[in-house]
Every structure is written in structure tokens, then in C-alpha cells.
Enzyme design. Structure first.
Site, PDB file in Angstrom:
ATOM      1  N   HIS A  99       0.831  -1.202   0.000  1.00 16.93           N
ATOM      2  CA  HIS A  99       0.000   0.000   0.000  1.00 16.93           C
ATOM      3  C   HIS A  99       0.866   1.252   0.000  1.00 16.93           C
ATOM      4  O   HIS A  99       0.498   2.279  -0.597  1.00 16.93           O
ATOM      5  CB  HIS A  99      -0.919  -0.011   1.226  1.00 16.93           C
ATOM      6  N   CYS A 100       2.024   1.177   0.639  1.00 22.30           N
ATOM      7  CA  CYS A 100       2.906   2.338   0.781  1.00 22.30           C
ATOM      8  C   CYS A 100       3.560   2.752  -0.535  1.00 22.30           C
ATOM      9  O   CYS A 100       3.960   3.915  -0.680  1.00 22.30           O
ATOM     10  CB  CYS A 100       4.005   2.053   1.802  1.00 22.30           C
TER      11      CYS A 100
END
Length: 333
Positions: free
Chosen positions: A312-313
Site C-alpha cells: 500500500h505504501c
């Protein structure tokens, strides 16, 4: 800000060009994520001019390339947070200061990335004085945002800001009306290369009032007590769905923060981290049940987590805008 489960125009990523001690191990992980996302929607890759040939060696024509100077490759944090309003697509440009002015971080180039991506996307820029990152917020698309006290109220990020100041700015920029404050993030996230509490490794709202939460079943891990205390901070009416952490508890540096919560929802799919762990298959099954109708792809995320983040990062979704998009109360544009 629409929910991540709403339709996307594309996903933005950045290429890890230099300063990565894992070398090709990291680039292989970034490339694997990009190729997985590209199975569901277009991927637009921001690349430092010095690394274009390297990125093309890994990804060829699978992605679209955009050149601009980069310090790092965490697109969720250095890129804009996309929103939608009566003027169409907007892009919130938070102040970025290297996750609270970390001594090891450089960000003079990364601080310009959100504005550049907004221009490429054709989005109206929404300026903000709040020091914040995309990994520090999570919305349900219906007016609620999750944050952590140790990020938005971090003295290294926003000295002098009160809780009400932060809430007012989140309402203005994201169009939310309810801010749910979690006390902190995972233990590893407070070590040297951590973010000091990003929410996107801890909890994600799959629908209003329904949360997938990182669960640490083993009391030997410090996150066992962290998560037990955190659960009490959610509204009582919410449904909390445990997403158990991998069985592996430590690496050479101490307790790990490996988390299946840190995944990306795409058009018709989910790209999630795996860890060569006995719980990988069960975690992917839980994600498939949480997002019915979407195909779940697991990607070995150990090299990404070793650098301080997850899938997600390194990704940032751009929502699809339709003619019928309603105005978002309290938000811009």
C-alpha cells in the site's frame, strides 16, 4: 476522498532508483507489484531521469513512464492524495518533511512530486499546511477517516497543531465529517526507519463500520498488547475483522511489522503482501472474502517491508471521475 474500493483511472507508483541497500531485491519487489496491479488497471510510474533505462529493463511496456527527480519511492506518501469534487479530480498536496524530519531522510525532490503528479493527472491542486502522508490516513468514502495520534499530532510534523486543528483540515481537504483517532501504530514503525504510526499497516475500512484490523495472536510479540488496546478505541457499533499477522515474529533487528492489512484494492482485484509464511494462504482467503468479486494476488513483500513499508505504501490510486460525481461537503475542489 473516495474509498479505495471505488473505480480507479490508474495506480501511480515510483521507481526505487538509488539508496536502496537491497539493490535488485527491492527493484524486483517493486516490479512484481507494478506487474500485478497492471493486470487490473493502468500503472503510471514516476521515474528519476537517471533510472529510466533500469525501470524499462524490469517493466518494459507494462507501465507508462513519467520522469521527474526523486529521492525515494514511497508514492503513497510523496504523491498527492486524490479527491473528487464539483470541479472534478483534485489532488491534495500535503507538506512532506521526510516522515517527521527523520535524520536519514532527504526530501527536497520528493516534496515536489505531488504537484507534478497532479499536473500529469490533470487534477486541481488542493494545497494544505498539514504535514501528512497518504499512509497516515484511510477513508471509507462515506465521510469517515482513520488517523493515528502519533502521526498527525507528531511534534516533528505538526508542532502546535491541536486535534481540532487537524480535524478541521481533514474535513476541508478530504470532505470527511468523522475523524477516528487510533492511539498509535505497530511497534516496528517507531524504530529508526519507521513512519511513527501510519494507519495503513494497522487497519483498513472495507465498508462503513467494517474494519480489517491487523491481529497479533502471539503474546510474545509487543504488538499483541498494542492491538488489544487499539480495538477499544473504535466505535462500539463497528465490526472488527481480525487479519492475523504472519507466524514469524522477528528478524535480525527485532519484532517484525509484517502485515496483510497493507494491501492495495484495484479494479476487480487486490494486490496483497505475502511473507513465505504458513498464514499467507489464510490471509489471502480472508481478503477474498472481504472483497467479494475481486481476484486476490499475493506478492512476496519481505523486501519492501525490510525498507520500512508495504504494498500500500508504494502505490497511490487515482479515482475515476464521472460526470455525475456529487459535490463533497466541506472538501475541495
Amino acid at each position: 476522498m473516495p474509498a479505495e474500493t471505488e473505480p480507479h483511472t490508474c495506480t501511480w507508483m515510483a521507481w526505487p532508483s538509488s539508496g536502496y541497500t537491497d539493490g535488485d531485491t527491492a527493484r524486483e519487489a517493486w516490479a512484481s507489484v507494478a506487474l500485478a496491479v497492471a493486470e487490473f488497471e493502468p500503472v503510471r510510474l514516476v521515474v528519476d531521469p537517471s533510472a529510466v533505462a533500469d525501470a524499462r529493463r524490469w517493466l518494459g511496456g507494462a507501465v507508462e513512464y513519467f520522469e521527474t527527480p526523486l529521492d525515494d519511492a514511497w508514492m503513497r506518501d510523496i504523491g498527492p492524495t486524490f479527491v473528487v469534487g464539483p470541479a472534478g479530480l483534485g489532488a491534495v498536496d500535503w507538506v512532506f518533511n521526510g516522515w517527521g524530519g527523520q535524520s536519514w531522510a532527504t526530501w527536497d525532490k520528493d516534496a515536489e512530486v505531488a504537484r507534478q503528479v497532479a499536473e500529469w493527472a490533470g487534477a486541481t491542486l488542493v494545497g494544505s499546511a498539514l504535514v501528512n502522508e497518504g499512509g497516515g490516513i484511510h477513508v471509507d468514502g462515506h465521510g469517515t477517516v482513520l488517523v493515528t495520534e502519533t502521526v498527525q499530532l507528531d511534534p516533528g510534523r505538526n508542532p502546535g497543531w491541536s486535534r481540532s486543528d487537524v480535524e478541521a483540515e481533514l474535513r476541508r481537504t478530504l470532505g470527511v465529517h468523522e475523524v477516528v483517532w487510533l492511539p498509535r501504530g505497530l511497534t516496528r514503525d517507531y524504530e529508526e526507519f519507521g513512519t511513527r504510526g501510519h494507519v495503513d499497516i494497522v487497519a483498513t475500512m472495507i465498508a462503513p463500520g467494517r474494519v480489517l484490523i491487523h491481529a497479533q495472536p502471539d503474546p510474545r510479540h509487543p504488538d499483541f498488547s498494542v492491538i488489544e488496546a487499539m480495538k477499544a478505541t473504535f466505535p462500539r457499533t463497528w465490526e472488527l475483522i481480525d487479519l492475523p499477522a504472519p507466524e514469524n515474529l522477528t528478524d535480525d533487528f527485532g519484532p517484525v511489522d509484517h502485515s496483510y492489512v497493507n494491501h492495495l484494492v484495484c479494479n476487480a482485484g487486490v494486490v496483497a503482501g505475502t511473507f513465505d509464511d504458513p498464514r499467507d494462504a489464510a490471509a489471502l482467503d480472508i481478503l477474498a472474502a472481504a472483497y467479494p468479486g475481486r481476484r486476490v494476488i499475493g506478492i512476496d513483500a519481505r523486501a519492501i517491508f525490510a525498507l520500512g513499508g508495504g504494498i500500500h505504501c508504494i502505490t497511490q490510486q487515482e479515482p475515476r471521475v464521472t460526470q455525475q460525481e456529487p459535490a463533497v461537503s466541506g472538501g475541495r475542489p
